[in-house]
Each structure stands twice: as C-alpha cells, then as structure tokens.
Motif scaffolding. Structure first.
Motif, PDB file in Angstrom:
ATOM      1  N   ILE A 283       0.853  -1.192   0.000  1.00 25.87           N
ATOM      2  CA  ILE A 283       0.000   0.000   0.000  1.00 25.87           C
ATOM      3  C   ILE A 283       0.887   1.239   0.000  1.00 25.87           C
ATOM      4  O   ILE A 283       1.980   1.241   0.580  1.00 25.87           O
ATOM      5  N   GLY A 284       0.411   2.276  -0.648  1.00 23.63           N
ATOM      6  CA  GLY A 284       1.119   3.547  -0.693  1.00 23.63           C
ATOM      7  C   GLY A 284       0.364   4.505  -1.587  1.00 23.63           C
ATOM      8  O   GLY A 284      -0.597   4.124  -2.260  1.00 23.63           O
ATOM      9  N   SER A 285       0.801   5.729  -1.600  1.00 22.04           N
ATOM     10  CA  SER A 285       0.160   6.766  -2.392  1.00 22.04           C
ATOM     11  C   SER A 285       0.496   6.637  -3.871  1.00 22.04           C
ATOM     12  O   SER A 285       1.347   5.829  -4.256  1.00 22.04           O
ATOM     13  N   VAL A 286      -0.157   7.454  -4.673  1.00 24.04           N
ATOM     14  CA  VAL A 286       0.199   7.599  -6.081  1.00 24.04           C
ATOM     15  C   VAL A 286       1.681   7.983  -6.141  1.00 24.04           C
ATOM     16  O   VAL A 286       2.134   8.847  -5.394  1.00 24.04           O
ATOM     17  N   GLY A 287       2.446   7.312  -6.984  1.00 21.47           N
ATOM     18  CA  GLY A 287       3.857   7.653  -7.156  1.00 21.47           C
ATOM     19  C   GLY A 287       4.793   7.101  -6.096  1.00 21.47           C
ATOM     20  O   GLY A 287       5.974   7.430  -6.075  1.00 21.47           O
ATOM     21  N   SER A 288       4.289   6.223  -5.226  1.00 18.40           N
ATOM     22  CA  SER A 288       5.150   5.688  -4.168  1.00 18.40           C
ATOM     23  C   SER A 288       5.981   4.500  -4.633  1.00 18.40           C
ATOM     24  O   SER A 288       6.926   4.103  -3.958  1.00 18.40           O
ATOM     25  N   GLY A 289       5.608   3.907  -5.786  1.00 17.37           N
ATOM     26  CA  GLY A 289       6.371   2.779  -6.312  1.00 17.37           C
ATOM     27  C   GLY A 289       5.711   1.429  -6.090  1.00 17.37           C
ATOM     28  O   GLY A 289       6.369   0.396  -6.190  1.00 17.37           O
ATOM     29  N   LYS A 290       4.416   1.424  -5.805  1.00 18.27           N
ATOM     30  CA  LYS A 290       3.699   0.175  -5.525  1.00 18.27           C
ATOM     31  C   LYS A 290       3.777  -0.824  -6.679  1.00 18.27           C
ATOM     32  O   LYS A 290       4.139  -1.982  -6.474  1.00 18.27           O
ATOM     33  N   THR A 291       3.432  -0.376  -7.864  1.00 21.15           N
ATOM     34  CA  THR A 291       3.395  -1.277  -9.018  1.00 21.15           C
ATOM     35  C   THR A 291       4.791  -1.755  -9.381  1.00 21.15           C
ATOM     36  O   THR A 291       4.995  -2.940  -9.668  1.00 21.15           O
ATOM     37  N   THR A 292       5.750  -0.862  -9.340  1.00 19.60           N
ATOM     38  CA  THR A 292       7.137  -1.239  -9.639  1.00 19.60           C
ATOM     39  C   THR A 292       7.618  -2.294  -8.649  1.00 19.60           C
ATOM     40  O   THR A 292       8.190  -3.315  -9.045  1.00 19.60           O
ATOM     41  N   LEU A 293       7.367  -2.072  -7.367  1.00 14.62           N
ATOM     42  CA  LEU A 293       7.773  -3.038  -6.347  1.00 14.62           C
ATOM     43  C   LEU A 293       7.034  -4.362  -6.536  1.00 14.62           C
ATOM     44  O   LEU A 293       7.649  -5.428  -6.451  1.00 14.62           O
ATOM     45  N   ALA A 294       5.734  -4.300  -6.786  1.00 12.04           N
ATOM     46  CA  ALA A 294       4.963  -5.530  -6.984  1.00 12.04           C
ATOM     47  C   ALA A 294       5.512  -6.334  -8.159  1.00 12.04           C
ATOM     48  O   ALA A 294       5.651  -7.562  -8.069  1.00 12.04           O
ATOM     49  N   ARG A 295       5.842  -5.645  -9.243  1.00 13.29           N
ATOM     50  CA  ARG A 295       6.421  -6.311 -10.424  1.00 13.29           C
ATOM     51  C   ARG A 295       7.751  -6.973 -10.066  1.00 13.29           C
ATOM     52  O   ARG A 295       8.005  -8.116 -10.444  1.00 13.29           O
ATOM     53  N   GLU A 296       8.619  -6.237  -9.359  1.00 14.28           N
ATOM     54  CA  GLU A 296       9.934  -6.770  -8.985  1.00 14.28           C
ATOM     55  C   GLU A 296       9.797  -7.982  -8.072  1.00 14.28           C
ATOM     56  O   GLU A 296      10.469  -8.994  -8.272  1.00 14.28           O
ATOM     57  N   LEU A 297       8.938  -7.878  -7.050  1.00 12.33           N
ATOM     58  CA  LEU A 297       8.755  -8.996  -6.118  1.00 12.33           C
ATOM     59  C   LEU A 297       8.108 -10.185  -6.816  1.00 12.33           C
ATOM     60  O   LEU A 297       8.467 -11.334  -6.556  1.00 12.33           O
ATOM     61  N   SER A 298       7.166  -9.909  -7.709  1.00 15.00           N
ATOM     62  CA  SER A 298       6.511 -10.966  -8.464  1.00 15.00           C
ATOM     63  C   SER A 298       7.537 -11.772  -9.258  1.00 15.00           C
ATOM     64  O   SER A 298       7.522 -13.003  -9.255  1.00 15.00           O
ATOM     65  N   SER A 299       8.436 -11.064  -9.908  1.00 11.05           N
ATOM     66  CA  SER A 299       9.479 -11.708 -10.694  1.00 11.05           C
ATOM     67  C   SER A 299      10.467 -12.465  -9.796  1.00 11.05           C
ATOM     68  O   SER A 299      10.812 -13.607 -10.063  1.00 11.05           O
TER      69      SER A 299
ATOM     70  N   VAL B  97      -0.747  -8.149  -3.818  1.00  9.12           N
ATOM     71  CA  VAL B  97      -1.785  -7.174  -4.129  1.00  9.12           C
ATOM     72  C   VAL B  97      -1.186  -5.804  -3.872  1.00  9.12           C
ATOM     73  O   VAL B  97      -0.509  -5.597  -2.861  1.00  9.12           O
ATOM     74  N   GLU B  98      -1.405  -4.878  -4.797  1.00 10.14           N
ATOM     75  CA  GLU B  98      -0.893  -3.530  -4.572  1.00 10.14           C
ATOM     76  C   GLU B  98      -1.962  -2.505  -4.897  1.00 10.14           C
ATOM     77  O   GLU B  98      -2.749  -2.695  -5.823  1.00 10.14           O
ATOM     78  N   GLY B  99      -1.982  -1.440  -4.093  1.00  9.95           N
ATOM     79  CA  GLY B  99      -2.916  -0.358  -4.360  1.00  9.95           C
ATOM     80  C   GLY B  99      -2.938   0.660  -3.237  1.00  9.95           C
ATOM     81  O   GLY B  99      -2.379   0.453  -2.170  1.00  9.95           O
ATOM     82  N   VAL B 100      -3.614   1.734  -3.512  1.00  9.06           N
ATOM     83  CA  VAL B 100      -3.748   2.835  -2.566  1.00  9.06           C
ATOM     84  C   VAL B 100      -4.904   2.588  -1.588  1.00  9.06           C
ATOM     85  O   VAL B 100      -4.970   3.187  -0.535  1.00  9.06           O
ATOM     86  N   HIS B 101      -5.793   1.678  -1.928  1.00  7.97           N
ATOM     87  CA  HIS B 101      -7.044   1.482  -1.197  1.00  7.97           C
ATOM     88  C   HIS B 101      -6.834   0.891   0.197  1.00  7.97           C
ATOM     89  O   HIS B 101      -6.067  -0.045   0.359  1.00  7.97           O
ATOM     90  N   ASN B 102      -7.552   1.457   1.172  1.00  6.97           N
ATOM     91  CA  ASN B 102      -7.567   0.861   2.504  1.00  6.97           C
ATOM     92  C   ASN B 102      -8.977   0.870   3.088  1.00  6.97           C
ATOM     93  O   ASN B 102      -9.160   0.851   4.288  1.00  6.97           O
TER      94      ASN B 102
ATOM     95  N   GLU C 230      -2.866  13.211   3.895  1.00  7.20           N
ATOM     96  CA  GLU C 230      -3.650  13.812   4.981  1.00  7.20           C
ATOM     97  C   GLU C 230      -4.728  12.893   5.551  1.00  7.20           C
ATOM     98  O   GLU C 230      -5.066  13.006   6.726  1.00  7.20           O
ATOM     99  N   VAL C 231      -5.285  11.992   4.720  1.00  2.52           N
ATOM    100  CA  VAL C 231      -6.420  11.175   5.156  1.00  2.52           C
ATOM    101  C   VAL C 231      -6.113   9.671   5.071  1.00  2.52           C
ATOM    102  O   VAL C 231      -6.300   8.938   6.044  1.00  2.52           O
ATOM    103  N   GLY C 232      -5.641   9.219   3.906  1.00  2.71           N
ATOM    104  CA  GLY C 232      -5.426   7.792   3.685  1.00  2.71           C
ATOM    105  C   GLY C 232      -4.414   7.168   4.636  1.00  2.71           C
ATOM    106  O   GLY C 232      -4.655   6.095   5.199  1.00  2.71           O
ATOM    107  N   LYS C 233      -3.291   7.821   4.796  1.00  5.49           N
ATOM    108  CA  LYS C 233      -2.224   7.306   5.671  1.00  5.49           C
ATOM    109  C   LYS C 233      -2.690   7.216   7.129  1.00  5.49           C
ATOM    110  O   LYS C 233      -2.587   6.134   7.732  1.00  5.49           O
TER     111      LYS C 233
END
Length: 172
Positions: A12-28, A73-78, A141-144
C-alpha cells in the motif's frame, strides 16, 4: 537473521510511491502473481471506457484473488472491501515515500505516458494528471492516518518503508 519470504504480500502507498514497480519486482523475484487493486475496481476495456465494478463485485473479485496460496496485491485502497487482503497477508508493505519524491514521480510518469514510453491502464489526460496531485495530498492527509488507525494493529507483519535500502535489507 534472514526474514521468512512471504507468499502473500499486500503493498500500500500513495500515487507515485512505487507500488506497481515493487509488486512487479517482487513478483518476478518470488515467482508470485501480482494484482493491481485499480484493476479490481475497474473492468478494463481496451479501446472503450472502463466500467467501475459494484462494491460487491470488487469485494468478491478480490476475495477470489486472495484465496490462492500465493499473491501480491498492490494499491492505494484501505477501505473496508480490502480488509481481507490485509488480514490474509503474511506481509504488509507500507510505502511511506517522501511527498516531494512522489510528486516528481507523478510528473515523470505523465510525461513518459504521453510520449508512449510507459504503458498505462488509463488514458493519461490532463484531468487525470491533476487528479493524481489531489490523490497524493489526500493520501498524505487522510489515507495514511486512516490506514494506521484501521490496520496498525497488524504491526507484527507490517513493514513501513521510506526508501529502497530498507526493502533490500528485508529481502536479503
């Protein structure tokens, strides 16, 4: 001491935090499938407008994905509909990347997408571009705070990451 390599990871993280990049790397690296929560929220239709799933549809879809033995699973949603993913994860990685770094990444991503040097699941319009700044601020301000209020009690499996070195230390 080396950490046990988890089979079920929620990033989990904000837009631009690197979630998808990290998920791709860990997946591989771990040979584990990864899923973007945005693709759970939206039914993607190439060449057509995406359709938002109902709350029930996305919760059922996510529960199907996390019922397997291995996943990332990666995303901003909580929100409540993702709570089973946090509950079932063996490791929750919270990407707490500096706000200005995320802002820079939003700008860079938009330019790369407009130049067709980076693929996206959406049409990178100026409207979306400006929304990303809004979403970035909202997460800060809110999600975290909401995440730590709702899911902070998972501290036995929560890894808060502020830089790549902390991740490297965990997985080596």
């Amino acid at each position: 001491m080396k950490n046990k390599i988890p089979n079920k990871i929620h990033i989990i993280g904000s837009v631009g935090s690197g979630k998808t990049t990290l998920a791709r790397e860990l997946s591989s690296m771990l040979n584990v499938p990864f899923y973007e929560l945005d693709n759970v929220v939206w039914k993607r239709h190439e060449g057509h407008e995406d359709i938002r799933r109902t709350e029930k549809e996305r919760e059922e879809y996510l529960n199907t994905l996390i019922s397997s033995n291995t996943w990332i699973v990666e995303g901003v949603h909580n929100e409540e509909w993702v709570s089973n993913s946090f509950l079932n994860a063996e490791l929750i990685i919270f990407l707490d990347i500096n706000y200005s770094v995320r802002t820079y990444r939003i700008i860079r991503r938009f330019l790369l997408q407009k130049l067709r040097l980076e693929k996206s699941n959406y049409n990178p319009t100026l409207k979306i571009f400006f929304k990303m700044f809004k979403w970035n601020r909202y997460f800060e301000e809110v999600g975290k705070p909401n995440f730590f209020k709702k899911f902070g009690d998972y501290d036995d499996k929560l890894l808060v990451v502020t830089n790549k070195k902390e991740l490297e230390n965990y997985f080596t």
